[in-house]
Design a protein around this motif. Structure first.
Motif, PDB file in Angstrom:
ATOM      1  N   UNK A   1      -8.990  45.980  65.131  1.00 53.94           N
ATOM      2  CA  UNK A   1      -8.994  46.140  63.450  1.00 53.94           C
ATOM      3  C   UNK A   1      -9.970  44.915  63.054  1.00 53.94           C
ATOM      4  N   UNK A   2     -10.199  45.151  61.784  1.00 49.41           N
ATOM      5  CA  UNK A   2     -10.828  43.944  61.297  1.00 49.41           C
ATOM      6  C   UNK A   2     -10.037  42.912  61.099  1.00 49.41           C
ATOM      7  N   UNK A   3     -10.723  41.611  61.063  1.00 47.61           N
ATOM      8  CA  UNK A   3     -10.037  40.424  60.855  1.00 47.61           C
ATOM      9  C   UNK A   3      -9.309  40.034  59.628  1.00 47.61           C
ATOM     10  N   UNK A   4      -9.779  40.589  58.496  1.00 49.61           N
ATOM     11  CA  UNK A   4      -9.017  40.669  57.330  1.00 49.61           C
ATOM     12  C   UNK A   4      -8.026  41.031  57.224  1.00 49.61           C
ATOM     13  N   UNK A   5      -7.878  42.142  57.855  1.00 47.65           N
ATOM     14  CA  UNK A   5      -6.614  42.924  57.606  1.00 47.65           C
ATOM     15  C   UNK A   5      -5.480  42.282  58.456  1.00 47.65           C
ATOM     16  N   UNK A   6      -5.987  41.464  59.313  1.00 47.79           N
ATOM     17  CA  UNK A   6      -4.792  40.994  60.195  1.00 47.79           C
ATOM     18  C   UNK A   6      -4.318  39.448  59.697  1.00 47.79           C
TER      19      UNK A   6
ATOM     20  N   UNK B   1     -14.344  20.003  45.307  1.00 50.67           N
ATOM     21  CA  UNK B   1     -14.287  19.874  46.918  1.00 50.67           C
ATOM     22  C   UNK B   1     -13.304  20.781  47.500  1.00 50.67           C
ATOM     23  N   UNK B   2     -12.299  20.824  46.751  1.00 43.88           N
ATOM     24  CA  UNK B   2     -11.257  21.746  47.141  1.00 43.88           C
ATOM     25  C   UNK B   2     -11.344  23.114  46.601  1.00 43.88           C
ATOM     26  N   UNK B   3     -11.529  23.969  47.709  1.00 42.14           N
ATOM     27  CA  UNK B   3     -11.475  25.473  47.193  1.00 42.14           C
ATOM     28  C   UNK B   3     -10.071  26.193  47.808  1.00 42.14           C
ATOM     29  N   UNK B   4      -9.302  26.580  46.825  1.00 46.05           N
ATOM     30  CA  UNK B   4      -8.129  27.193  47.071  1.00 46.05           C
ATOM     31  C   UNK B   4      -8.273  28.670  46.798  1.00 46.05           C
ATOM     32  N   UNK B   5      -7.397  29.505  47.770  1.00 46.42           N
ATOM     33  CA  UNK B   5      -7.748  30.909  47.566  1.00 46.42           C
ATOM     34  C   UNK B   5      -6.845  31.628  48.566  1.00 46.42           C
ATOM     35  N   UNK B   6      -7.184  33.182  48.604  1.00 46.64           N
ATOM     36  CA  UNK B   6      -6.407  34.041  49.386  1.00 46.64           C
ATOM     37  C   UNK B   6      -7.375  34.565  50.646  1.00 46.64           C
ATOM     38  N   UNK B   7      -7.065  34.099  51.754  1.00 49.66           N
ATOM     39  CA  UNK B   7      -8.119  34.181  52.829  1.00 49.66           C
ATOM     40  C   UNK B   7      -8.001  35.712  53.063  1.00 49.66           C
ATOM     41  N   UNK B   8      -6.933  36.321  52.945  1.00 47.14           N
ATOM     42  CA  UNK B   8      -6.939  37.749  53.307  1.00 47.14           C
ATOM     43  C   UNK B   8      -7.813  38.778  52.362  1.00 47.14           C
TER      44      UNK B   8
ATOM     45  N   UNK C   1     -11.298  39.467  51.029  1.00 43.36           N
ATOM     46  CA  UNK C   1     -12.848  39.128  51.386  1.00 43.36           C
ATOM     47  C   UNK C   1     -13.740  38.787  50.551  1.00 43.36           C
ATOM     48  N   UNK C   2     -13.227  39.137  49.069  1.00 40.17           N
ATOM     49  CA  UNK C   2     -14.000  38.884  48.067  1.00 40.17           C
ATOM     50  C   UNK C   2     -13.807  37.344  47.696  1.00 40.17           C
ATOM     51  N   UNK C   3     -12.654  36.559  48.133  1.00 40.92           N
ATOM     52  CA  UNK C   3     -12.308  35.166  47.855  1.00 40.92           C
ATOM     53  C   UNK C   3     -13.639  34.181  48.276  1.00 40.92           C
TER      54      UNK C   3
ATOM     55  N   UNK D   1     -12.826  31.483  49.466  1.00 36.00           N
ATOM     56  CA  UNK D   1     -12.419  30.894  50.676  1.00 36.00           C
ATOM     57  C   UNK D   1     -12.789  31.811  51.833  1.00 36.00           C
ATOM     58  N   UNK D   2     -12.406  33.106  51.719  1.00 35.60           N
ATOM     59  CA  UNK D   2     -12.911  33.944  52.766  1.00 35.60           C
ATOM     60  C   UNK D   2     -14.373  33.818  53.132  1.00 35.60           C
ATOM     61  N   UNK D   3     -15.179  33.491  51.949  1.00 31.78           N
ATOM     62  CA  UNK D   3     -16.594  33.536  52.344  1.00 31.78           C
ATOM     63  C   UNK D   3     -17.100  32.214  53.147  1.00 31.78           C
ATOM     64  N   UNK D   4     -16.303  31.249  52.606  1.00 31.00           N
ATOM     65  CA  UNK D   4     -16.799  29.993  53.214  1.00 31.00           C
ATOM     66  C   UNK D   4     -16.111  29.877  54.569  1.00 31.00           C
TER      67      UNK D   4
END
Ligand code: SF4
Ligand code: SF4
Lengths: 249, 429
Positions: free
Chosen positions: A56-61, A207-214, A216-218, A220-223
């Motif tokens: 499965x895709x990582x984001x889903x996990x 400097x600090x980017x906070x967000x939802x790693x799950x 894909x549009x966030x 943090x996900x892209x970083x």
């Protein structure tokens, strides 16, 4: 980190069955985030490819939803420590304690900039040693968002969690009569509908980017899921599987 | 000397009280001294935690949250388990030579575990919450949770074992004792696990501490039995009888063996640290040539290993004087072994590898007077309870002793309702 042994075996037998997409995702993480983290079924290690990873895709996990994390773009930090002030003001942190700090490293021999600033805070570990050690579950990992929280009324003040935390992220707060730590401002901001932490909001250099790693549009996900820049975590060998990532740029 | 004829609780206690007060000036002086230490220490602990706040009164910090009081707690509970193990060699496993010390050892085991509880009770910020949430909100993966549960069982088993020993109920005391050993060993290895399972602390992490704690417990058990038995003779102002002297000599040999084991543990530990990671190397340097060097070389190695080992060798397994001195040294030294183990595990800053300005020096800890007084509260409790125990149970002598009178009373109490007992007392002249 619990990987179903079945999955593992299946994958070791049929590596060709792993979709190209998965492989790329995995390689990215495996290569750039040397020895990443993550709870649930994500796994990823320095020498990547031939190691096991789940279907499965990582984001889903990502095990939490939202899976809160913070990416710290460390080279942008100018050491103004407004994040620390913002944290103190938002969370009533006493003068004898801290929830976040900006550490300072001097490199005399370096060309150009000779100082580097490294913000640190609770890593909201996916495998939190503090939670394992607490005898009365006064500190626990929120099953929804993965934030490691405190239930103040239960804390007996044994301080074993202070010793257990590999990131020095906890202190005993006299006023609360319990241990205190960063909760990604859940109590003071997130639970009231805000989308950022106080430190992030106070930082003038983004400097600090906070967000939802799950998600894909966030940001943090892209970083985290990119190949160009290295992404790392602190003290990965303690196996706490942190959710604070460091990168440059 | 015994209890009044009617053998009632109050009569027995009155009689015991009389024995205590006729103990002589030296006895009473020490009893008073230990009681005063206990009161002062408890007051200091209450003052620290509930009035000024431990942050001001204790030397612990965010970086070194576990220090002298935790070390003292481990000191007492390791001693307690050791006493339980050493007592079992005779009265459970039937080794003749170890039999005479059984009752005293079991009582001391109860006393030392209580002293440990007292010290940790004055260390925890909110001990009352522990009583509630240990049961209402357990965390089965936590070593501290298991520690609480295992030691709670252990203390009950030890008390039962002691009562059954007094009653000469052999089977019951063996059963309680066997369970006591199992719980004791589980508790002590788990106590090692409290430290050894912290992955972020290289100096503690790994299987070493749980095993080391068991070996230490045996050594401490031997040392404590010898130390307190010899002191008991002074309390009763009589010499060691032949059987007891033989027993102590045998325990002295076991102590020598355990000392050798501990020495090899320590040597290998230092060798292993030398090939460990950065943190381990830093701790090793701190122990060998840094801020802990005096504690390590003089108090741990010199007074705690080499000198007592030499004394035991010199005693030729016979002379009690040197064996007693060796035991006293081992007990004294092991306090510092615990303290160094606990503190040294936390001296390396967790962000050391980052090379940042804030964490460029090792953390330091020094105890405050409040902490020292709380430690002395534990010492006071052990000392006072030991002295009282000797008089109350009249030195645990086999025949016609107060122990057996107490046993009679206990038996009576088991058979008759307490109100009937009371009636008897009131009616007695
Ligand atoms: S100090 Fe409080 S939160 Fe920390 S382990 Fe002890 S009881 Fe749990
Ligand atoms: S960084 Fe420390 S306090 Fe935060 S979750 Fe991890 S172990 Fe717990």
């Amino acid at each position: 980190m619990i990987i179903k042994s079945l999955d593992k075996e299946k994958m070791m037998k049929n590596p060709e069955k792993i979709s190209e997409m998965d492989r790329r995702e995995f390689l990215k993480i495996g290569l750039v985030i040397t020895g990443v983290f993550a709870g649930g079924s994500i796994v990823s290690v320095a020498s990547a490819a031939e190691k096991i990873f789940p279907n499965g895709s990582i984001a889903e996990k990502y095990p939490y939803r939202p899976h809160y994390c913070m990416v710290i773009r460390v080279d942008r930090c100018i050491g103004c420590r407004r994040c620390v002030e913002g944290c103190v003001a938002a969370n009533a942190v006493p003068s004898y304690g801290w929830r976040t700090l900006v550490l300072e490293r001097e490199a005399r021999q370096a060309i150009g900039q000779k100082r580097e600033f490294i913000p640190v805070l609770c890593n909201q570990c996916n495998n939190p040693p503090c939670v394992r050690a607490c005898p009365v579950t006064a500190t626990y990992k929120d099953p929804q968002n993965g934030i490691v929280m405190m239930d103040n009324k239960k804390c007996i003040g044994c301080k074993i969690c202070l010793a257990a935390c590999p990131y020095d992220a906890r202190y005993y707060n006299e006023e609360r009569g319990a241990v205190d730590k960063c909760d990604f401002c859940f109590e003071t901001r997130l639970s009231r509908g805000e989308k950022s932490t106080a430190c992030q909001a106070a930082c003038p250099a983004d400097v600090r980017v906070f967000g939802d790693l799950s998600d894909p549009r966030s940001r943090v996900y892209r970083l985290v899921h990119q190949l160009q820049k290295p992404v790392w975590v602190l003290k990965k060998d303690t196996d706490a599987k942190p959710n604070i990532f460091y990168t440059k740029g | 000397m015994g209890c009044p004829e009617n053998s009632s609780w109050t009569g027995c206690l009155k009689d015991a009280g009389r024995r205590v007060f006729s103990g002589g000036p030296v006895y009473l002086f020490f009893l008073g001294l230990f009681a005063a230490l206990l009161v002062a220490g408890v007051a200091a602990g209450i003052h620290s935690v509930y009035i000024v706040g431990s942050r001001h009164a204790y030397g612990t910090t965010r970086e070194i949250p576990l220090a002298m009081l935790i070390a003292t707690y481990t000191f007492f509970v390791i001693t307690s388990t050791g006493l339980c193990l050493v007592s079992s060699i005779g009265h459970i496993f039937g080794v003749e030579r170890f039999m005479p010390i059984a009752k005293r050892a079991v009582l001391l085991s109860v006393i030392t575990i209580m002293s440990g509880f007292l010290v940790i009770g004055l260390e925890l910020e909110n001990p009352l919450r522990l009583a509630v949430y240990l049961f209402c909100s357990p965390n089965f993966t936590s070593n501290i949770w298991w520690m609480g549960v295992l030691y709670a069982f252990e203390v009950v088993l030890l008390i039962l074992e002691f009562i059954f020993l007094l009653l000469d109920k052999h089977k019951a005391s063996v059963a309680a004792g066997l369970l006591g050993i199992l719980f004791g060993i589980a508790a002590i290895s788990n106590l090692g696990g409290v430290f050894a399972m912290l992955n972020g602390r290289e100096f503690w992490y790994g299987p070493y501490l749980p095993i080391f704690f068991i070996a230490s417990a045996l050594l401490m058990g031997c040392a404590a039995v010898i130390f307190f038995t010899v002191l008991a003779c002074r309390v009763h102002r009589e010499g060691l009888d032949g059987r007891m002297a033989e027993s102590l000599a045998a325990i002295g040999k076991l102590a020598g063996l355990m000392l050798a084991v501990i020495m090899f543990f320590t040597i290998w530990r230092m060798v292993a640290l030398a090939v460990g990671g950065t943190h381990e190397l830093l701790v090793r340097d701190a122990l060998v040539s840094g801020p802990f060097a005096f504690n390590f070389w003089a108090l741990e190695v010199g007074l705690g290993m080499i000198l007592p080992f030499a004394l035991i060798l010199w005693s030729a397994g016979k002379r009690i004087g040197p064996i007693f001195l060796a035991s006293a040294l081992v007990i004294f030294s092991s306090f510092f072994v615990r303290l160094d183990m606990v503190v040294a595990g936390q001296i390396v800053p967790l962000y050391w590898e980052l090379g940042v300005r804030e964490y460029s020096k090792l953390h330091a800890y020094s105890p405050t007077w409040h902490e020292i007084l709380v430690v002395l509260a534990g010492v006071g409790l052990t000392g006072a309870a030991f002295l009282l125990g000797e008089k109350v149970f009249q030195g645990f002598r086999e025949v016609e002793d107060a122990g057996s009178h107490f046993a009679e009373v206990l038996e009576d109490a088991a058979q008759e309702p307490p109100s009937a007992e009371k009636g008897k007392v009131d009616g007695s002249p």
